[in-house]
Design a protein around this motif. Structure first.
Motif, PDB file in Angstrom:
ATOM      1  N   GLU A  18     -43.896 -59.145  34.430  1.00  0.00           N
ATOM      2  CA  GLU A  18     -42.649 -59.567  33.166  1.00  0.00           C
ATOM      3  C   GLU A  18     -43.440 -58.209  33.103  1.00  0.00           C
ATOM      4  O   GLU A  18     -41.298 -57.101  32.604  1.00  0.00           O
ATOM      5  CB  GLU A  18     -42.663 -60.597  32.302  1.00  0.00           C
ATOM      6  N   HIS A  21     -41.090 -55.590  35.662  1.00  0.00           N
ATOM      7  CA  HIS A  21     -39.932 -55.772  35.922  1.00  0.00           C
ATOM      8  C   HIS A  21     -39.203 -55.161  35.041  1.00  0.00           C
ATOM      9  O   HIS A  21     -37.984 -54.476  34.783  1.00  0.00           O
ATOM     10  CB  HIS A  21     -39.771 -57.256  35.791  1.00  0.00           C
ATOM     11  N   ALA A  22     -39.655 -55.116  33.522  1.00  0.00           N
ATOM     12  CA  ALA A  22     -39.091 -54.454  32.298  1.00  0.00           C
ATOM     13  C   ALA A  22     -38.786 -53.128  32.463  1.00  0.00           C
ATOM     14  O   ALA A  22     -37.775 -51.857  32.623  1.00  0.00           O
ATOM     15  CB  ALA A  22     -39.983 -54.334  31.219  1.00  0.00           C
ATOM     16  N   GLU A  23     -40.376 -52.330  32.976  1.00  0.00           N
ATOM     17  CA  GLU A  23     -39.793 -51.019  33.363  1.00  0.00           C
ATOM     18  C   GLU A  23     -38.819 -50.120  34.703  1.00  0.00           C
ATOM     19  O   GLU A  23     -38.536 -49.440  34.300  1.00  0.00           O
ATOM     20  CB  GLU A  23     -41.448 -50.836  33.400  1.00  0.00           C
ATOM     21  N   ALA A  24     -39.045 -51.119  35.481  1.00  0.00           N
ATOM     22  CA  ALA A  24     -37.996 -51.109  36.540  1.00  0.00           C
ATOM     23  C   ALA A  24     -37.174 -50.799  36.076  1.00  0.00           C
ATOM     24  O   ALA A  24     -36.071 -50.598  36.493  1.00  0.00           O
ATOM     25  CB  ALA A  24     -38.425 -51.675  37.849  1.00  0.00           C
ATOM     26  N   THR A  25     -36.362 -51.651  35.233  1.00  0.00           N
ATOM     27  CA  THR A  25     -34.873 -52.249  35.464  1.00  0.00           C
ATOM     28  C   THR A  25     -34.614 -51.350  34.205  1.00  0.00           C
ATOM     29  O   THR A  25     -33.063 -50.708  34.217  1.00  0.00           O
ATOM     30  CB  THR A  25     -34.981 -53.538  33.863  1.00  0.00           C
ATOM     31  N   LYS A  26     -35.799 -50.448  33.091  1.00  0.00           N
ATOM     32  CA  LYS A  26     -35.523 -49.862  32.082  1.00  0.00           C
ATOM     33  C   LYS A  26     -35.029 -47.926  32.884  1.00  0.00           C
ATOM     34  O   LYS A  26     -34.078 -47.325  32.747  1.00  0.00           O
ATOM     35  CB  LYS A  26     -36.217 -48.802  31.231  1.00  0.00           C
ATOM     36  N   GLY A  28     -34.151 -48.067  36.310  1.00  0.00           N
ATOM     37  CA  GLY A  28     -32.692 -47.690  37.499  1.00  0.00           C
ATOM     38  C   GLY A  28     -33.700 -48.110  38.542  1.00  0.00           C
ATOM     39  O   GLY A  28     -32.940 -48.237  39.935  1.00  0.00           O
ATOM     40  N   PRO A  30     -34.495 -50.518  41.339  1.00  0.00           N
ATOM     41  CA  PRO A  30     -34.291 -52.107  42.209  1.00  0.00           C
ATOM     42  C   PRO A  30     -35.504 -53.148  43.022  1.00  0.00           C
ATOM     43  O   PRO A  30     -35.612 -52.650  43.094  1.00  0.00           O
ATOM     44  CB  PRO A  30     -33.230 -51.605  43.515  1.00  0.00           C
ATOM     45  N   TRP A  31     -35.809 -53.849  41.743  1.00  0.00           N
ATOM     46  CA  TRP A  31     -37.128 -54.786  42.154  1.00  0.00           C
ATOM     47  C   TRP A  31     -37.097 -56.193  42.576  1.00  0.00           C
ATOM     48  O   TRP A  31     -37.495 -56.714  42.921  1.00  0.00           O
ATOM     49  CB  TRP A  31     -37.928 -54.859  40.527  1.00  0.00           C
ATOM     50  N   ASP A  32     -35.744 -56.834  42.107  1.00  0.00           N
ATOM     51  CA  ASP A  32     -35.506 -58.039  42.376  1.00  0.00           C
ATOM     52  C   ASP A  32     -35.160 -58.270  44.267  1.00  0.00           C
ATOM     53  O   ASP A  32     -34.187 -57.667  44.442  1.00  0.00           O
ATOM     54  CB  ASP A  32     -34.671 -58.817  41.794  1.00  0.00           C
ATOM     55  N   ASN A  34     -36.797 -56.991  46.772  1.00  0.00           N
ATOM     56  CA  ASN A  34     -36.146 -55.923  47.373  1.00  0.00           C
ATOM     57  C   ASN A  34     -36.998 -54.837  47.773  1.00  0.00           C
ATOM     58  O   ASN A  34     -38.571 -55.153  47.553  1.00  0.00           O
ATOM     59  CB  ASN A  34     -35.617 -54.608  46.272  1.00  0.00           C
TER      60      ASN A  34
END
Length: 76
Positions: A18, A21-26, A28, A30-32, A34
């Motif tokens: 989690e 995921h939060a750091e990747a989203t922050k 930009g 793409p991780w989901d 991917n």
């Protein structure tokens, strides 16, 4: 100086799927589902899926993410 709560929060956020995921989203990144993200993880720790990684392996991925090693996956 960091207090104990801040240190524990940082450790938890850098060694869990989690937190990554939060750091990747922050950032930009793409991780989901991917393939490029999973391939980068595999190059780093030998595993593609965050859920299969030990906390130390997750820390390696988080550090690489934080240091910009995944920035090549960002699409303009």
């Amino acid at each position: 100086m960091m207090n104990l709560y801040s240190m524990l929060y940082r450790i938890a956020s850098t060694s869990t799927p989690e937190g990554i995921h939060a750091e990747a989203t922050k950032r930009g990144v793409p991780w989901d589902n991917n393939d490029a993200f999973m391939g980068q993880c595999e190059q780093l720790v030998g595993k593609r899926h965050l859920d299969d990684m030990a906390p130390g392996e997750l820390q390696v991925v988080y550090t690489a993410l934080h240091d910009g090693k995944f920035d090549g996956l960002i699409k303009p």
